[in-house]
Design a protein around this motif. Structure first.
Motif, PDB file in Angstrom:
ATOM      1  N   PRO A   1      60.584 -70.250  26.878  1.00  0.00           N
ATOM      2  CA  PRO A   1      59.621 -71.636  26.360  1.00  0.00           C
ATOM      3  C   PRO A   1      59.887 -71.375  24.623  1.00  0.00           C
ATOM      4  CG  PRO A   1      58.502 -70.443  28.267  1.00  0.00           C
ATOM      5  CD  PRO A   1      59.739 -69.621  27.852  1.00  0.00           C
ATOM      6  N   ARG A   2      60.058 -72.360  24.312  1.00  0.00           N
ATOM      7  CA  ARG A   2      59.881 -72.476  22.780  1.00  0.00           C
ATOM      8  C   ARG A   2      58.640 -72.234  21.987  1.00  0.00           C
ATOM      9  NH1 ARG A   2      64.627 -75.552  20.941  1.00  0.00           N
ATOM     10  NH2 ARG A   2      65.588 -76.669  22.633  1.00  0.00           N
ATOM     11  N   THR A   3      57.406 -72.660  22.823  1.00  0.00           N
ATOM     12  CA  THR A   3      56.145 -72.652  22.247  1.00  0.00           C
ATOM     13  C   THR A   3      55.397 -71.299  22.457  1.00  0.00           C
ATOM     14  OG1 THR A   3      55.292 -74.263  23.876  1.00  0.00           O
ATOM     15  CG2 THR A   3      56.093 -75.222  21.811  1.00  0.00           C
ATOM     16  N   ALA A   4      55.827 -70.571  23.684  1.00  0.00           N
ATOM     17  CA  ALA A   4      54.683 -69.883  24.083  1.00  0.00           C
ATOM     18  C   ALA A   4      54.790 -68.419  23.079  1.00  0.00           C
ATOM     19  CB  ALA A   4      55.244 -69.232  25.313  1.00  0.00           C
ATOM     20  N   ASP A   5      53.899 -67.964  22.892  1.00  0.00           N
ATOM     21  CA  ASP A   5      53.832 -66.733  21.930  1.00  0.00           C
ATOM     22  C   ASP A   5      54.157 -65.399  22.571  1.00  0.00           C
ATOM     23  OD1 ASP A   5      52.755 -68.235  19.914  1.00  0.00           O
ATOM     24  OD2 ASP A   5      50.604 -67.890  20.615  1.00  0.00           O
TER      25      ASP A   5
ATOM     26  N   LEU B   1      54.863 -72.720  33.903  1.00  0.00           N
ATOM     27  CA  LEU B   1      54.392 -71.394  33.976  1.00  0.00           C
ATOM     28  C   LEU B   1      54.205 -70.939  32.563  1.00  0.00           C
ATOM     29  CD1 LEU B   1      55.598 -69.887  37.257  1.00  0.00           C
ATOM     30  CD2 LEU B   1      53.331 -71.010  36.727  1.00  0.00           C
ATOM     31  N   GLY B   2      55.028 -71.442  31.568  1.00  0.00           N
ATOM     32  CA  GLY B   2      55.107 -70.810  30.128  1.00  0.00           C
ATOM     33  C   GLY B   2      55.663 -69.287  30.120  1.00  0.00           C
TER      34      GLY B   2
ATOM     35  N   THR C   1      62.183 -55.247  27.448  1.00  0.00           N
ATOM     36  CA  THR C   1      60.885 -56.021  27.375  1.00  0.00           C
ATOM     37  C   THR C   1      60.245 -56.467  25.908  1.00  0.00           C
ATOM     38  OG1 THR C   1      59.546 -54.084  27.958  1.00  0.00           O
ATOM     39  CG2 THR C   1      59.815 -55.677  29.594  1.00  0.00           C
ATOM     40  N   ASP C   2      60.626 -55.274  25.124  1.00  0.00           N
ATOM     41  CA  ASP C   2      60.149 -55.436  23.790  1.00  0.00           C
ATOM     42  C   ASP C   2      61.131 -56.579  23.033  1.00  0.00           C
ATOM     43  OD1 ASP C   2      58.070 -53.734  24.080  1.00  0.00           O
ATOM     44  OD2 ASP C   2      59.144 -52.097  22.970  1.00  0.00           O
ATOM     45  N   THR C   3      62.298 -56.422  23.173  1.00  0.00           N
ATOM     46  CA  THR C   3      63.457 -57.274  22.472  1.00  0.00           C
ATOM     47  C   THR C   3      63.296 -58.464  23.008  1.00  0.00           C
ATOM     48  OG1 THR C   3      65.035 -55.258  22.422  1.00  0.00           O
ATOM     49  CG2 THR C   3      65.819 -57.535  22.159  1.00  0.00           C
ATOM     50  N   LEU C   4      63.047 -58.607  24.302  1.00  0.00           N
ATOM     51  CA  LEU C   4      62.865 -60.037  24.904  1.00  0.00           C
ATOM     52  C   LEU C   4      61.447 -60.817  24.818  1.00  0.00           C
ATOM     53  CD1 LEU C   4      65.086 -59.318  28.091  1.00  0.00           C
ATOM     54  CD2 LEU C   4      65.632 -60.576  26.413  1.00  0.00           C
ATOM     55  N   GLY C   5      60.518 -59.822  24.369  1.00  0.00           N
ATOM     56  CA  GLY C   5      59.226 -60.541  24.248  1.00  0.00           C
ATOM     57  C   GLY C   5      58.482 -60.703  25.629  1.00  0.00           C
ATOM     58  N   ILE C   6      58.518 -59.600  26.297  1.00  0.00           N
ATOM     59  CA  ILE C   6      58.128 -59.755  27.789  1.00  0.00           C
ATOM     60  C   ILE C   6      56.980 -58.740  27.850  1.00  0.00           C
ATOM     61  CG2 ILE C   6      58.712 -59.299  30.136  1.00  0.00           C
ATOM     62  CD1 ILE C   6      61.304 -60.118  29.849  1.00  0.00           C
ATOM     63  N   ASP C   7      55.884 -59.105  28.397  1.00  0.00           N
ATOM     64  CA  ASP C   7      54.928 -58.092  28.908  1.00  0.00           C
ATOM     65  C   ASP C   7      55.268 -57.455  30.087  1.00  0.00           C
ATOM     66  OD1 ASP C   7      52.697 -56.961  29.781  1.00  0.00           O
ATOM     67  OD2 ASP C   7      51.364 -58.676  29.705  1.00  0.00           O
TER      68      ASP C   7
END
Length: 320
Positions: A76-80, A113-114, A148-154
């Protein structure tokens, strides 16, 4: 009452419209021609792979050397960051399907789901029998959870999602990850999963020889024969064979009353519960295998979709 009379009326009408697109000799084609025919028909009826204003996607090659597998990541473009992730495994009886056919689903899930959605392009039988498809799904999932860090995943909110063969592979992947000491998903959502090569349940025999399009007992036996290619099945190929289900993350399973997988899926859900695994099971009256996707605007399909989305929202901890 025969099979078609037992189907949800809106689903029955949608099935009749789609079945007419398939040639009469489709069930007797070899796997290559059948796959090509399916691709051509689905290309004609599925939405075009258009750009999205809210979601981007990029292809990655997970793994190294000869063990790489394509994983398409939707963002998603807008999710943090960090955000939850959904690892999507497509269906197709172990011999058909592609991530391109999951494109509308992946976009919709990412938008709704963002979350990040990662689709794995696993190899197909009979050219690549077991364990190749499971190997690919495990490699893709391991790549996702170690980056996960590189991809921005929790890392605490990573769900595996699959339907039919994809549902079986989702459960087989989870078993392999558990037994190898890898990072487990936080939740598994398996839609009418294909999990038992023995095909001996009453529902496999009850729903047999249903025509060109519907997945039935005869196609199930054929799919397993291509997938195993004369070899034997273990719990990673056929999760119903697992003797120990302890340590599984929470699981959601749904299946139709008229699905050849009905009995094996109900039995597996019961065994998960008996193993102390938090398990949600839904059995939908009037539902045949996969037909909800042919009639998305029907009342039954909307109920099924909303129930799945609510389960994913809870698992991913996102607001509705």
């Amino acid at each position: 009452m025969d099979f078609h009379e037992r189907m949800d009326p809106e689903h029955r009408a949608a099935l009749a419209a789609v079945e007419g697109l398939f040639p009469a000799d489709y069930p007797t084609m070899d796997v290559v021609d059948r796959r090509a025919t399916s691709v051509a028909i689905l290309d004609a009826i599925l939405p075009a792979k258009a750009e999205s204003e809210t979601v981007t996607w990029q292809d990655h090659h997970a793994g190294e050397g000869d063990e790489t597998v394509l994983v398409r990541v939707y963002r998603p473009r807008t999710a943090d960051d960090p955000r939850p992730a959904l690892y999507l495994i497509h269906g197709g009886g172990m011999w058909a399907g592609t991530i391109d056919f999951e494109h509308p689903t992946a976009l919709r899930l990412a938008e709704t789901l963002g979350c990040i959605v990662a689709c794995v392009e696993y190899r197909l039988a009979p050219e690549h029998p077991f364990p190749a498809p499971v190997d690919d799904c495990v490699n893709g999932f391991s790549w996702l959870t170690t980056n996960t860090d590189t991809l921005g995943i929790d890392p605490n909110r990573v769900v595996i999602f699959g339907a039919s063969a994809g549902g079986g592979l989702a459960l087989g992947t989870t078993l392999r990850v558990r037994d190898s000491g890898g990072i487990l998903p936080s939740f598994v959502l398996a839609i009418a999963p294909m999990i038992d090569d023995r095909t001996a349940t009453p529902s496999n025999g009850e729903f047999d020889e249903l025509g060109a399009l519907l997945w039935d007992g005869s196609k199930n036996r054929e799919g397993w024969s291509w997938y195993l290619s004369g070899g034997s099945a273990d719990q990673y190929a056929a999760p119903a064979r697992a003797t120990d289900l302890a340590g599984f993350p929470p699981v959601f399973i749904d299946v139709g009353e008229l699905d050849p997988f009905r009995d094996e899926d109900i039995a597996f859900a019961l065994r998960l519960l008996q193993a102390g695994v938090a398990t949600e099971l839904h059995v939908y009256p009037g539902l045949a295998h996969g037909v909800e996707g042919m009639a998305p605007e029907s009342a039954l399909s909307k109920l099924i979709e909303s129930t799945r989305l609510e389960a994913l929202r809870r698992a991913l901890k996102v607001l509705g």
